[in-house]
Every structure is written in C-alpha cells, then in structure tokens.
Design an enzyme around this catalytic site. Structure first.
Site, PDB file in Angstrom:
ATOM      1  CB  CYS A 166      -0.986  -0.044   1.158  1.00 28.20           C
ATOM      2  SG  CYS A 166      -2.366   1.126   0.957  1.00 28.20           S
ATOM      3  CG  HIS A 222      -3.470  -3.562   3.281  1.00 28.45           C
ATOM      4  ND1 HIS A 222      -2.485  -2.958   4.044  1.00 28.45           N
ATOM      5  CD2 HIS A 222      -4.105  -2.557   2.636  1.00 28.45           C
ATOM      6  CE1 HIS A 222      -2.530  -1.646   3.869  1.00 28.45           C
ATOM      7  NE2 HIS A 222      -3.503  -1.373   3.022  1.00 28.45           N
ATOM      8  CD  GLU A 225      -0.850  -5.534   5.750  1.00 27.90           C
ATOM      9  OE1 GLU A 225      -1.106  -4.318   5.852  1.00 27.90           O
ATOM     10  OE2 GLU A 225      -0.654  -6.094   4.650  1.00 27.90           O
TER      11      GLU A 225
END
Length: 230
Positions: free
Chosen positions: A85, A202, A204
């Site tokens: 990002c 994302h 994560e």
C-alpha cells in the site's frame, strides 16, 4: 531470519505486518526510519499507512528518507523487499519498482475486499499459488491507481514483472473488477529482481484466521522463499 518493518511518521500498518509475520513464525522487528536497518536484517517490509500525511504525493517524502538508500542497497544484494500500500507508493517513488500510484478513479478512499489473479507463480511472493489462481485480500487506499506509460508497461509485461491483477471471483479482468482504475488492472509488480515486490492490497490483513480470510499468507511466506534463494 529477521524482517525489518520500516516505520515512518504516519505509518499505521507496521504493527499489522509484525503480527502477521510472527503468526507465520517469521521473526519481525519494527525499525524507526531514522535508526537505519539493523545489521541482522534479512528481509524488509515497507508498510501501509499515510507516511508524512501523503503530502506532495503519497510516498514521496518517505522515499527521500536516508534509509531508502540502505533499502535499495539491500535489495541489490538480494535481500527480499515487500512494499504494501503506502509502501508500494514509497517503492515506486524511490525507484525500487517502475510506475506510480495516484488518486483512485473514484476520487474516494476505498476499503473493501478485492480479488487478485496470480500472474506468475515462480516468484518467492507467489510460490504458494498456481498461475491463474484467484485470491481475496482487502484494499484500503485513496491513491492506489497504478499508472505507467504504454511503452514501459509493454516492457514490464515482456519481462513478466506483473505479479497480480485485479479480477472478478472467476479470474476475469475487466473494468468492473478494477476497483481503482489501475492501468492494465495491475495490483502488484516486481522490481528488477524477483525478490523485490510492491502491491496495493494488504496481505497482512488476510493472514490471521481469527479475523478473516487467510489468502494473504502465501505472499508473506515469500520472505522464507526469497531468503532461501540468497
């Protein structure tokens, strides 16, 4: 291995990245950008957030932090680097990867799950998938539209450096499945080395099973795969 997660003023996904990596059994450490990279660094994350408030352009100020010279040197030595990002914006602004990320076509901040089609499965970041697989991960950005000149895009495609494209659940790439208007629906790409990658979604946030889907785990596992190739 120890993955250094570089924190800038305005980073807000550094702890998410740390927790996700540690969930996978990968040692991770948050590093303040002014302190430089620790000697034991064997992987680097440039995390999401709004470094320096996205002034000038998203990622532009963080890209000029002295630590980025260390990151580029480490990347040239084969240390795996993943920009997520805002970290992808920093990666482009600092020359780790080509192109730029700019304001979404909608001119709005967008936070939603998206589908990605795996364009290559022979890189550390995609080794957990098969080419053509469709995975689901979230986006959260206001400046995620990938832009690059036609000639340079053709060169990237000829060099097979596109990692992920936005798609629908069936893997079809079209305008309706492209959430931010990215050129050629590019969601993630490689640097000059396959151990360097940036992506706007994302992974994560799609890693911990107690909070949602886990399709992002394979991307973060890329640190283990990349270190094995050093």
């Amino acid at each position: 291995m120890t993955v250094s997660i570089v924190r800038f003023g305005g980073s807000n996904c550094d702890r998410d990245a740390e927790r996700a990596l540690e969930h996978l059994g990968i040692d991770a450490e948050i590093v303040w950008h002014e302190d430089g990279l620790p000697a034991e660094t064997s992987g680097i994350v440039l995390p999401g957030g709004f470094s320096y408030g996205d002034y000038l352009r998203a990622g532009a100020m963080a890209a000029r932090s002295p630590i980025l010279a260390e990151v580029r040197e480490a990347a040239a030595d084969g240390v795996p680097v993943l920009g997520i990002c805002n970290g992808a914006q920093v990666g482009c602004e600092s020359g780790l990867t080509e192109g730029a990320f700019t304001t979404n076509e909608s001119a709005r901040f967008q936070c939603e799950p998206v589908h990605l089609r795996v364009e290559r499965a022979d890189t550390p970041w995609t080794a957990a998938y098969e080419e053509g697989d469709v995975i689901e991960v979230p986006i959260a950005h206001g400046e995620g539209r990938y832009e690059i000149g036609d000639d340079r895009l053709a060169a990237l495609e000829a060099d097979d450096r596109i990692l992920f494209r936005y798609c629908d659940a069936d893997g079809a790439v079209d305008g309706d499945a492209n959430p931010n208007g990215s050129k050629a629906a590019v969601a993630g790409l490689l640097g000059e080395r396959e151990t360097v990658a940036v992506l706007m979604p994302h992974p994560e946030r799609a890693t911990l099973p107690d909070v949602g889907p886990t399709d992002g785990q394979g991307i973060l596992r890329g640190f283990e795969s990349a270190v094995g190739k050093l």
